[in-house]
Write a protein that holds these residues in place. Sequence first.
Motif, PDB file in Angstrom:
ATOM      1  N   ASN A 164       0.864  -1.462  -0.022  1.00 16.53           N
ATOM      2  CA  ASN A 164       0.010   0.037   0.064  1.00 16.53           C
ATOM      3  C   ASN A 164       0.929   1.237  -0.116  1.00 16.53           C
ATOM      4  O   ASN A 164       0.405   2.318  -0.581  1.00 16.53           O
ATOM      5  CB  ASN A 164      -0.903   0.269   1.215  1.00 16.53           C
ATOM      6  N   GLY A 165       1.916   1.191   0.553  1.00 11.89           N
ATOM      7  CA  GLY A 165       3.073   2.294   0.596  1.00 11.89           C
ATOM      8  C   GLY A 165       3.573   2.572  -1.087  1.00 11.89           C
ATOM      9  O   GLY A 165       3.394   3.786  -1.452  1.00 11.89           O
ATOM     10  N   LEU A 166       3.622   1.747  -1.811  1.00 13.73           N
ATOM     11  CA  LEU A 166       3.815   1.721  -3.204  1.00 13.73           C
ATOM     12  C   LEU A 166       2.674   2.218  -4.045  1.00 13.73           C
ATOM     13  O   LEU A 166       2.843   3.093  -4.672  1.00 13.73           O
ATOM     14  CB  LEU A 166       4.427   0.511  -3.573  1.00 13.73           C
ATOM     15  N   ARG A 167       1.640   1.781  -3.754  1.00 18.09           N
ATOM     16  CA  ARG A 167       0.259   2.085  -4.195  1.00 18.09           C
ATOM     17  C   ARG A 167       0.154   3.691  -3.819  1.00 18.09           C
ATOM     18  O   ARG A 167      -0.317   4.525  -4.964  1.00 18.09           O
ATOM     19  CB  ARG A 167      -1.004   1.465  -4.009  1.00 18.09           C
ATOM     20  N   GLN A 168       0.235   4.173  -2.807  1.00 16.28           N
ATOM     21  CA  GLN A 168       0.205   5.536  -2.417  1.00 16.28           C
ATOM     22  C   GLN A 168       1.295   6.342  -3.481  1.00 16.28           C
ATOM     23  O   GLN A 168       0.966   7.404  -3.694  1.00 16.28           O
ATOM     24  CB  GLN A 168       0.265   5.675  -0.921  1.00 16.28           C
TER      25      GLN A 168
END
Length: 504
Positions: A319-323
Amino acid sequence: MTTHRTTSLLLALATATALTAAAVPSASAAAADGPRSAAPRLDWRPCAKPGGPDAQECADLPVPLDYADPDGPRISVAVSRVRSDRPAARRGTLVLLPGGPGGSGVQRLAQKGTALQKELAGAYDLVAFDPRGVGGSTTATCGLAPEDRYLTALRSWPGPDGDISGNLARSRRVAEACAANGGAVLRSFTTANEVRDLDRLRAALGERKLSAWGVSYGTYVGAVYAQTHPGRTDRWVLDSSGDPDPARVARGWLANMGKGADDRFPDFAAWAADPARDGEGLRLAGRPEEVEPLVLSLAASLDRAPRPTTTPGVPLTGNGLRQAVQNALYGDSAFPGLARLLLALRDPRATPVLPPELAQPLRDQDASQMAAVICNDVAWPLLPAADQQRAVDEDRSRHPLTAGMPVNVTPCSFWKTAPAVPPVRITDRGPSDILMVQSRKDPSTPHSASLKMREALGGRAVMVTVEQGGHGMYLGNGNACGDAAVTRFLTTGTRPARDTDCPN
């Protein structure tokens, strides 16, 4: 905000329970919009910011905590100005309305003031303010735990397998903390009060009318002001608008971000696969269509095994990468940083460097204000958990890049206080003095959603669509054609005869 980019990323939600909304404020709200007392005095002091105009000044504007009690407690709103450097050319005051909720107008004036001075040739005093809860204005806190103040927590990304149980628990926890600790000040953080504060600033400046440049959430604030104070608008620019549906407000803005990411990501894919990236060491794939599968694969691998980063104790998750991807789509200038992050993730020996907005939690004041505005504006539905999970699963399938986040549960579903007034319905009633500028490939307020604002305004507006992708067009991500259209309108009052396009 916080940085300007981070806060402008934090759009959130609204509800289907407020099915009717007035075209003008309620009688009590309208009466409160114009305090009977004399306009407050602004005591200006120098406050030049690094990189900003040398002549920037600041002051504090006292405003009622509750406009229904105009003689009651006061809070303070931080305001700033850069006076026209060509008094003979001055025609009025241009207010900068920041994005968010949570963006700082004072910071935005420091960032854009010099460019605006050059572009507008002294036609305006430039003025901005920090909305209540932001920056130098009166703030409030919910007492949120640090783990609830990371950007990946404030945005409701589901668990690695799409499970929303963690989001439900966090949303309830945040709502309960805000109810226990925020008090009357937090409850006053609304779009309606920002609009009232703007009109109080107009009176304090001694202006009969204002011009404005609103960006992102600032376009909604600007549209509501133009609807409720039509006789006090001069030249009005709405830059990167969302759907103003009064039954949904920010809930609709957030839900549209899946479509926005789909519209915009091909620009990054084309850039990342361009042979020109070879010389920069940033090429990710041989063909653009290979880039999205690469990103999704890396995110899935981080779901299974988060990677340690150069920030101790803060690993990079899926989710950090998606953000990080969502953030980078706001402007082409962020593409190289995203490419470097993706390349580091492909190298098992590399230690990824987190983007600054993901490396630490936001301040409690900033996180609290962002939640409060979207939850105070309109009631949000609380769906049965199974229905909420089904909506997330469907959205994950439809928009893999955003993985269900745009339709997930937020603290607003558990909010303890009902909105004081229903959101304003934007209509075509009022002077024709609005210019909209919009990217066709906007990751946050997609073009299809901006057309809803255009439709609502009807003959009051003309819309310039810019083919350059990104969020926030004028003097930033746009192109010469779009910038010229806005500058021409602000300096001469001339708009295109009809809605028009600006190719790259």
